[in-house]
Enzyme design. Structure first.
Site, PDB file in Angstrom:
ATOM      1  N   LEU A 280      -0.350   4.561  -8.082  1.00  0.00           N
ATOM      2  CA  LEU A 280      -0.455   6.007  -8.282  1.00  0.00           C
ATOM      3  C   LEU A 280       0.851   6.588  -8.798  1.00  0.00           C
ATOM      4  CD1 LEU A 280      -2.244   7.700  -5.271  1.00  0.00           C
ATOM      5  CD2 LEU A 280      -2.536   8.150  -7.700  1.00  0.00           C
TER       6      LEU A 280
ATOM      7  N   HIS B   4     -21.420   0.696 -15.594  1.00  0.00           N
ATOM      8  CA  HIS B   4     -20.534   1.319 -14.599  1.00  0.00           C
ATOM      9  C   HIS B   4     -19.894   2.589 -15.170  1.00  0.00           C
ATOM     10  CE1 HIS B   4     -20.540  -1.867 -11.530  1.00  0.00           C
ATOM     11  NE2 HIS B   4     -20.775  -2.657 -12.551  1.00  0.00           N
TER      12      HIS B   4
ATOM     13  N   LYS C 117      13.730   7.074   9.518  1.00  0.00           N
ATOM     14  CA  LYS C 117      14.591   5.884   9.521  1.00  0.00           C
ATOM     15  C   LYS C 117      14.842   5.388   8.093  1.00  0.00           C
ATOM     16  CE  LYS C 117      15.437   5.429  13.814  1.00  0.00           C
ATOM     17  NZ  LYS C 117      16.840   5.654  14.197  1.00  0.00           N
ATOM     18  N   THR C 118      16.090   5.219   7.749  1.00  0.00           N
ATOM     19  CA  THR C 118      16.435   4.791   6.381  1.00  0.00           C
ATOM     20  C   THR C 118      16.695   3.288   6.284  1.00  0.00           C
ATOM     21  OG1 THR C 118      18.800   5.124   6.674  1.00  0.00           O
ATOM     22  CG2 THR C 118      17.527   7.026   5.920  1.00  0.00           C
TER      23      THR C 118
ATOM     24  N   ARG D  26     -24.709 -10.116 -14.344  1.00  0.00           N
ATOM     25  CA  ARG D  26     -25.364 -11.318 -14.861  1.00  0.00           C
ATOM     26  C   ARG D  26     -26.883 -11.158 -14.945  1.00  0.00           C
ATOM     27  NH1 ARG D  26     -21.426 -15.224 -14.510  1.00  0.00           N
ATOM     28  NH2 ARG D  26     -20.037 -14.944 -12.732  1.00  0.00           N
TER      29      ARG D  26
ATOM     30  N   CYS E 277     -25.531  -0.281 -11.360  1.00  0.00           N
ATOM     31  CA  CYS E 277     -25.531  -1.744 -11.474  1.00  0.00           C
ATOM     32  C   CYS E 277     -26.442  -2.386 -10.425  1.00  0.00           C
ATOM     33  CB  CYS E 277     -24.115  -2.289 -11.448  1.00  0.00           C
ATOM     34  SG  CYS E 277     -24.013  -3.843 -12.351  1.00  0.00           S
TER      35      CYS E 277
ATOM     36  N   GLU F 134     -18.535   4.898 -13.681  1.00  0.00           N
ATOM     37  CA  GLU F 134     -17.359   5.330 -12.915  1.00  0.00           C
ATOM     38  C   GLU F 134     -16.034   4.930 -13.570  1.00  0.00           C
ATOM     39  OE1 GLU F 134     -19.451   2.935 -12.065  1.00  0.00           O
ATOM     40  OE2 GLU F 134     -18.547   1.343 -10.850  1.00  0.00           O
TER      41      GLU F 134
ATOM     42  N   GLY G 219     -27.131  -1.200  -7.731  1.00  0.00           N
ATOM     43  CA  GLY G 219     -27.895  -0.035  -7.253  1.00  0.00           C
ATOM     44  C   GLY G 219     -29.112   0.205  -8.133  1.00  0.00           C
TER      45      GLY G 219
ATOM     46  N   SER H  95       0.806  -1.236   0.000  1.00  0.00           N
ATOM     47  CA  SER H  95       0.000   0.000   0.000  1.00  0.00           C
ATOM     48  C   SER H  95       0.832   1.275   0.000  1.00  0.00           C
ATOM     49  CB  SER H  95      -0.953   0.049   1.208  1.00  0.00           C
ATOM     50  OG  SER H  95      -1.699  -1.114   1.288  1.00  0.00           O
TER      51      SER H  95
ATOM     52  N   LYS I 194       2.187   2.332  -5.251  1.00  0.00           N
ATOM     53  CA  LYS I 194       2.957   2.070  -6.480  1.00  0.00           C
ATOM     54  C   LYS I 194       2.127   2.384  -7.711  1.00  0.00           C
ATOM     55  CE  LYS I 194       4.111  -2.262  -6.362  1.00  0.00           C
ATOM     56  NZ  LYS I 194       3.768  -2.906  -5.152  1.00  0.00           N
TER      57      LYS I 194
HETATM   58  N1  GLN Z   1     -25.131  -8.829  -8.842  1.00  0.00           N
HETATM   59  C1  GLN Z   1     -25.675  -8.103  -9.938  1.00  0.00           C
HETATM   60  C2  GLN Z   1     -25.538  -8.849 -11.252  1.00  0.00           C
HETATM   61  O1  GLN Z   1     -24.721  -9.739 -11.365  1.00  0.00           O
HETATM   62  C3  GLN Z   1     -25.037  -6.728 -10.047  1.00  0.00           C
HETATM   63  C4  GLN Z   1     -23.607  -6.748 -10.443  1.00  0.00           C
HETATM   64  C5  GLN Z   1     -22.876  -5.455 -10.162  1.00  0.00           C
HETATM   65  O2  GLN Z   1     -23.345  -4.620  -9.391  1.00  0.00           O
HETATM   66  N2  GLN Z   1     -21.682  -5.294 -10.738  1.00  0.00           N
HETATM   67  O3  GLN Z   1     -26.220  -8.556 -12.186  1.00  0.00           O
END
Ligand code: GLN
Length: 548
Positions: free
Chosen positions: A19, A507, A187-188, A462, A381, A509, A383, A14, A17
């Site tokens: 970044l 996704h 400390k090195t 899925r 997803c 993000e 969510g 941690s 590396k």
């Molecule tokens: N478990 C859900 C699916 O497989 C959502 C997957 C997820 O949130 N990446 O469809």
């Protein structure tokens, strides 16, 4: 001739590396070079896709659908390096390939061994990224020097410089220079030991990047240089950044790291163009407002489980000059305490992805709260799937509606298995993965955010929205505003009568950048700012990301 930079780490894990590697890639790219990036992970899983986020943090998905280490997220956020399946290899993948070759008879008559067969395979995957178009390949070796699992990788990168010429390779080692309170000094010795271990296996690092919470005085850098057999200017300090990770490249540049790399590898570099990066840091430092976002997930206590989501929220904050206070909340906490207590006062609520039944009811309750209170809501997803379940149960009158992932016998399977998944037995790499196109309903909020009628986003799931219920949902006010081009798979749902309620099967993000916030995150934060300016309540609990 492509040049190679190898980044290893020592003393502790941690150290950042990923970044640091991403920052090096960025600095070289900003000086006009074409950089490719790669991570080699020493664990035996073929990829992180089957690991729990509690073990491994976020699984980062690439365009081509490979499920990779979260460090690749840093690579994509900091550089334009094209990432593919070749950008992340594990011990499992390397061995799988060697064993398959053995079965095919490619080593007929020979004993198959770590040296040369496994090391050759490793060298081959490094070489894959080299080519006439590529100036520099940066290969980060996961784990810490001294780990049993890392050894074949370190041996392979040692051999690599013999194969391609020492002048074409550069070894950068990241270490920790801890501050001992009792002694009142840095400390090195851990750095000396770590470099000692590297030298034992035949690698003399060219550059040491020393992570430290305090400035490293010249005498300490001299000591490190002397004991570790490197020139003083190759001992680079990388101090902890408590403000933003986006400071790292600039601070490494101030310590002349990229200049040193360019000199050592004889790279023909131009001057930096970092105006946009300086501007984003300026915006981060000078926000016009502060808003609070609750991320209610199943893996909230793991710091890295929703890495790209936290980053994307920050990107949207940068775009709108808002400081985002993110509070990560376990959905099981909502089950115990109810939403009112934990979620009162937030300007926006995001429910991210996940797998399995634990914590689902907490997510559903969270979404009900956001919907009923008119709090900007963004579902991603799982969510999105939970938003559909909540709407079915509490608005469309489908009591006990569920996803068949959680209740196989639900009377209303509003989320069910994708057709292609019904015959799938293997778990690794078999979800609907990677970039998939979608079309948007004109004039929907989603189309307005994207300023387009179509999109391409990355997937990892899925289960899907059950089309049987589309009409019923629409009649009650939840609209499908994005689908696969053939109209069969639901990609986006929204509630037009709500101030801002969008949930997506993909996704987003994974495609947000610090200098180019993702349109959906950007609109979500804009809605949260709007809410903030009209409501002055404060979050009920202190705001922070989990620390471990
Ligand atoms: N478990 C859900 C699916 O497989 C959502 C997957 C997820 O949130 N990446 O469809």
């Amino acid at each position: 001739m492509t040049k190679h930079i190898f980044v290893t780490g020592g003393v502790v894990s941690s150290l950042g590396k990923g970044l640091t590697s991403a920052s090096i890639g960025m600095l070289l790219e900003r000086r006009g070079l074409c950089v490719r990036m790669q991570k080699l992970d020493p664990y035996i899983n073929v990829d992180p896709g089957t690991m729990s986020p509690f073990q491994h943090g976020e699984v980062y998905v690439l365009e081509d659908g490979s499920e990779t280490d979260l460090d690749l997220g840093h690579y994509e956020r900091f550089t334009h390096s094209v990432l593919t399946r070749d950008s992340n290899y594990t011990t499992g993948q390397i061995y799988l390939s060697v064993i398959n070759k053995e079965r095919r008879g490619e080593f007929l008559g020979k004993t198959v061994q770590v040296i040369p067969h496994v090391t050759n395979e490793i060298k081959k995957v490094i070489q894959k990224l080299a080519g006439s178009e590529t100036d520099v390949v940066i290969t980060e070796i996961g784990g810490t020097v001294g780990d049993i699992e890392s050894q074949p990788f370190l041996e392979a990168i040692r051999q690599f410089s013999i194969d391609v010429g020492k002048e074409n390779c550069l070894y950068i080692h990241l270490t920790l220079v801890p501050y001992l309170k009792a002694a009142g000094e840095l400390k090195t010795k851990p750095t000396q030991h770590s470099v000692g271990q590297l030298r034992e296996i035949g690698i003399q690092p060219d550059i040491l990047i020393c992570r430290s919470e305090r400035p490293i005085p010249r005498e300490d850098r001299e000591k490190i240089a002397l004991f570790c057999n490197v020139p003083l200017q190759a001992v680079i300090e990388e101090r902890d950044k408590d403000f933003s990770i986006y400071e790292v490249p600039l601070s490494l540049m101030e310590n002349e790291l990229d200049e040193l790399i360019a000199q050592r590898l004889g790279l023909n570099v131009g001057t930096h163009d970092l105006e946009d990066w300086r501007d984003l840091l300026h915006r981060l430092r000078n926000p016009d407002c502060e808003i609070s976002i609750a991320v209610v997930g199943k893996y909230a206590r793991h710091r890295d489980a929703y890495k790209s989501i936290y980053e994307s929220l920050d990107h949207a904050g940068i775009a709108h000059r808002a400081q985002i206070r993110i509070q990560s909340i376990e959905s099981e906490q909502i089950e115990r305490e109810g939403p009112e207590r934990s979620l009162g006062g937030f300007d926006g609520i995001l429910v991210p992805g996940g797998f399995g039944e634990r914590g689902i009811e907490g997510k559903v309750e969270t979404i009900r709260f956001a919907r009923e209170k008119g709090i900007p809501f963004f579902g991603i997803c799982l969510g999105m799937q939970c938003a559909v379940i909540e709407f079915a149960r509490n608005v469309a009158g489908l009591a006990e509606a569920n996803s068949t992932e959680f209740d196989k016998d639900t009377p209303h399977p509003v989320i069910c298995l994708l057709d292609e998944q019904k015959t799938m037995t293997d778990k690794g790499g078999t979800m609907r993965l990677g970039a998939q196109p979608a079309v948007l309903t004109p004039e929907s909020r989603a189309a307005e955010a994207y300023q387009a009628e179509s999109l391409s986003e990355r997937h990892r799931h899925r289960y899907e929205f059950n089309n049987t219920y589309r009409q019923q949902f629409a009649a009650h006010g939840m609209l499908v505003t994005g689908t696969s081009p053939d109209g069969k798979l639901v990609e986006i749902v929204e509630i037009p009568s709500h101030p801002w309620f969008i949930a997506v099967q993909f996704h987003p993000e994974f495609k947000s950048k610090p200098t180019d916030a993702h349109p959906l995150f950007s609109r979500f934060i804009q809605a949260a700012i709007r809410r903030h300016s009209t409501h002055d309540d404060v979050p009920s609990a202190s705001s922070s990301l989990p620390t471990s």
